[in-house]
Motif scaffolding. Structure first.
Motif, mmCIF file in Angstrom:
data_model
loop_
_atom_site.group_PDB
_atom_site.id
_atom_site.type_symbol
_atom_site.label_atom_id
_atom_site.label_comp_id
_atom_site.label_asym_id
_atom_site.label_seq_id
_atom_site.Cartn_x
_atom_site.Cartn_y
_atom_site.Cartn_z
ATOM 1 N N UNK A 19 8.779 -6.560 4.859
ATOM 2 C CA UNK A 19 7.447 -6.971 5.302
ATOM 3 C C UNK A 19 7.160 -8.381 4.810
ATOM 4 N N UNK A 20 6.960 -9.274 5.757
ATOM 5 C CA UNK A 20 6.507 -10.600 5.383
ATOM 6 C C UNK A 20 5.058 -10.747 5.837
ATOM 7 N N UNK A 21 4.389 -11.790 5.379
ATOM 8 C CA UNK A 21 2.966 -11.958 5.688
ATOM 9 C C UNK A 21 2.706 -13.388 6.125
ATOM 10 N N UNK A 22 2.221 -13.532 7.354
ATOM 11 C CA UNK A 22 1.981 -14.871 7.902
ATOM 12 C C UNK A 22 0.798 -15.572 7.257
ATOM 13 N N UNK A 23 -0.002 -14.832 6.474
ATOM 14 C CA UNK A 23 -1.176 -15.408 5.821
ATOM 15 C C UNK A 23 -0.897 -15.871 4.393
ATOM 16 N N UNK A 24 0.326 -15.731 3.926
ATOM 17 C CA UNK A 24 0.656 -16.081 2.542
ATOM 18 C C UNK A 24 1.659 -17.229 2.521
ATOM 19 N N UNK A 25 1.242 -18.354 3.073
ATOM 20 C CA UNK A 25 2.118 -19.516 3.132
ATOM 21 C C UNK A 25 2.476 -20.013 1.742
ATOM 22 N N UNK A 26 1.526 -19.926 0.805
ATOM 23 C CA UNK A 26 1.792 -20.392 -0.558
ATOM 24 C C UNK A 26 2.882 -19.590 -1.241
ATOM 25 N N UNK A 40 5.525 -18.525 0.413
ATOM 26 C CA UNK A 40 6.639 -18.620 1.365
ATOM 27 C C UNK A 40 6.674 -17.435 2.329
ATOM 28 N N UNK A 41 5.477 -16.941 2.661
ATOM 29 C CA UNK A 41 5.313 -15.821 3.595
ATOM 30 C C UNK A 41 6.023 -14.559 3.104
ATOM 31 N N UNK A 42 6.349 -14.494 1.817
ATOM 32 C CA UNK A 42 7.115 -13.378 1.220
ATOM 33 C C UNK A 42 8.543 -13.320 1.756
ATOM 34 N N UNK A 43 9.029 -14.406 2.295
ATOM 35 C CA UNK A 43 10.410 -14.453 2.779
ATOM 36 C C UNK A 43 11.342 -14.730 1.606
ATOM 37 N N UNK A 44 12.434 -13.998 1.571
ATOM 38 C CA UNK A 44 13.402 -14.165 0.489
ATOM 39 C C UNK A 44 14.201 -15.451 0.676
ATOM 40 N N UNK A 45 14.343 -16.197 -0.410
ATOM 41 C CA UNK A 45 15.122 -17.429 -0.354
ATOM 42 C C UNK A 45 16.582 -17.139 -0.027
ATOM 43 N N UNK A 46 17.084 -16.015 -0.494
ATOM 44 C CA UNK A 46 18.476 -15.669 -0.219
ATOM 45 C C UNK A 46 18.718 -15.453 1.275
ATOM 46 N N UNK A 47 17.682 -14.973 2.004
ATOM 47 C CA UNK A 47 17.832 -14.814 3.448
ATOM 48 C C UNK A 47 18.025 -16.169 4.126
ATOM 49 N N UNK A 85 -0.093 -7.926 9.219
ATOM 50 C CA UNK A 85 0.075 -9.186 8.508
ATOM 51 C C UNK A 85 1.133 -10.092 9.101
ATOM 52 N N UNK A 86 1.821 -9.636 10.131
ATOM 53 C CA UNK A 86 2.847 -10.460 10.780
ATOM 54 C C UNK A 86 2.916 -10.054 12.247
ATOM 55 N N UNK A 87 2.017 -10.598 13.025
ATOM 56 C CA UNK A 87 1.910 -10.236 14.435
ATOM 57 C C UNK A 87 2.328 -11.357 15.373
ATOM 58 N N UNK A 88 2.581 -12.560 14.836
ATOM 59 C CA UNK A 88 2.973 -13.700 15.662
ATOM 60 C C UNK A 88 4.139 -14.434 15.005
ATOM 61 N N UNK A 89 4.995 -15.077 15.790
ATOM 62 C CA UNK A 89 6.103 -15.848 15.208
ATOM 63 C C UNK A 89 5.575 -16.965 14.306
ATOM 64 N N UNK A 90 6.311 -17.235 13.236
ATOM 65 C CA UNK A 90 5.944 -18.320 12.337
ATOM 66 C C UNK A 90 6.384 -19.657 12.930
ATOM 67 N N UNK A 91 5.751 -20.743 12.519
ATOM 68 C CA UNK A 91 6.230 -22.069 12.951
ATOM 69 C C UNK A 91 7.698 -22.241 12.579
ATOM 70 N N UNK A 92 8.404 -23.030 13.353
ATOM 71 C CA UNK A 92 9.836 -23.176 13.179
ATOM 72 C C UNK A 92 10.164 -23.800 11.827
ATOM 73 N N UNK A 93 11.282 -23.346 11.237
ATOM 74 C CA UNK A 93 11.817 -23.913 10.004
ATOM 75 C C UNK A 93 13.021 -24.782 10.386
ATOM 76 N N UNK A 94 13.034 -26.005 9.936
ATOM 77 C CA UNK A 94 14.116 -26.931 10.283
ATOM 78 C C UNK A 94 14.985 -27.195 9.063
ATOM 79 N N UNK A 95 16.251 -26.821 9.151
ATOM 80 C CA UNK A 95 17.192 -27.181 8.094
ATOM 81 C C UNK A 95 17.505 -28.680 8.176
#
Length: 376
Positions: A292-299, A301-308, A335-345
């Motif tokens: 479960x990630x959360x689009x409202x918790x940008x601070x 990192x949306x609860x996204x794992x860095x290892x992912x 808490x995650x109903x829409x795609x997040x803005x794109x991440x650019x490596x």
């Protein structure tokens, strides 16, 4: 399960299914996919859809069972599906095989075994040593079905299922049970003459603890089945996307053509993305994560794992040569109903975080994504 101070504890990590305790109590573990509390019927139906999609089972299940509420535990549903499939198989006809029999008779039947006959004592020359073939249903597929039926007949609880199991036991009473389940599964024939056996194979594998679920066996009675939720979600996503893929695109699961590095003439650390979509010379890489990630918790990192992200970066460098689109797929919730803005490596390699709707089985695409999906 671990033993702590004389008490037994059950510890599960991302598994769903049914566990039967020594006293006969059944613990049903269902996927949590709603935010307003667990809904038993909806969760059961979701899990059943995910299992059916993961095992490539027919989407339509005919009969009265499809109309009623699924108020039985998961294991009862699996046993019911097996019994219905077995009943339909028997009505179409059980396949038999010829078996060579050596016998001593007063009449000739089949072929006379000359070597054994000339060794007969003088007083037994009138007894013929013969070989002949008889048609019997004792073959690997039927032995496995008989073994699975015996397990189901002991543990099924619904009255209709119990009666059907007993009737089927009578029809298969001449078939012996399997003494080597692994060997018999390897000898399961999948030619044209055995095509009507294929629908029951996934159910048989579930009952006999050989397929995807981690099924618990031991001194406790009952059937306990645990499914790794990560794998279920991955296969459910793959089956759903395969249905809406563009006609000229191809979906590959668990691709394994690249490794992280080369070493001493070989390779190390094989890279296996969940999903690889190919369309001509283009490629897209997707990984399904039961998190479960959360689009409202940008601070955060949306609860996204860095290892992912590290994992996806490695996939992009090796499979896409550092240029293209990647996607992390997470289950959709409030808490995650829409795609997040794109991440650019970098300028050439982009990563999307996309929600997957479990109820509709659809992936929500972001504006700007070029994934070749055709939603009708």
């Amino acid at each position: 399960m671990v033993q702590i101070e004389g008490r037994r504890w059950l510890r599960l990590d991302n598994y769903v299914g049914v566990i039967e305790t020594p006293c006969g109590t059944k613990l049903e573990i269902l996927p949590k996919h709603v935010d307003g509390g667990d809904i038993l019927e909806a969760s059961r139906k979701l899990l059943q859809r995910m299992i059916a999609a993961s095992l490539n089972l027919p989407a339509r299940i005919a009969g009265e069972a499809s109309l009623r509420l699924f108020d039985a535990p998961l294991s009862e549903w699996i046993m019911e599906r097996f019994l219905i499939a077995l009943d339909q198989l028997i009505k179409r006809g059980i396949r038999s095989d010829y078996v060579r029999i050596e016998a001593q008779e007063r009449y000739l039947r089949g072929r006379l075994d000359l070597v054994r006959q000339v060794r007969q004592p003088a007083g037994r020359q009138h007894i013929l040593q013969i070989e002949h073939d008889i048609l019997v249903p004792d073959r690997p597929e039927n032995r496995l079905l008989k073994t699975a039926l015996e397990i189901v007949a002991k543990h099924v609880q619904l009255p209709n299922n119990w009666r059907l199991a007993q009737n089927l036991r009578i029809l298969l009473q001449e078939i012996p049970s399997s003494v080597d389940i692994s060997a018999d599964f390897k000898r399961w024939t999948k030619d044209r003459l055995m095509a009507h056996y294929q629908p029951i194979l996934p159910w048989c594998e579930l009952i006999l603890y050989r397929q995807m679920p981690l099924s618990l066996v031991g001194q406790w009675r009952g059937i306990s089945m645990l499914f790794p939720m990560e794998r279920l979600f991955e296969r459910y996503v793959a089956a759903s996307l395969n249905m809406v893929l563009a006609p000229d695109a191809k979906l590959v699961t668990q691709a394994a053509s690249q490794s992280l590095c080369s070493h001493d003439g070989g390779t190390m650390f094989q890279l296996r993305p969940d999903l690889l979509i190919e369309r001509g010379s283009q490629r897209w890489l997707l990984d399904a994560k039961w998190k479960r990630i959360n689009q409202n918790e940008k601070s955060s990192n949306y609860r996204i794992s860095q290892s992912d992200f590290y994992q996806m970066f490695a996939y992009g460098k090796k499979y896409l040569q550092g240029a293209g689109e990647l996607a992390l797929i997470y289950p959709r919730h409030a808490g995650f109903s829409n795609p997040l803005p794109v991440f650019s490596f970098d300028n050439d390699l982009r990563l999307w975080a996309l929600p997957f709707d479990l109820d509709s089985g659809s992936l929500l695409l972001a504006s700007g994504s070029t994934l070749p999906l055709c939603y009708l």
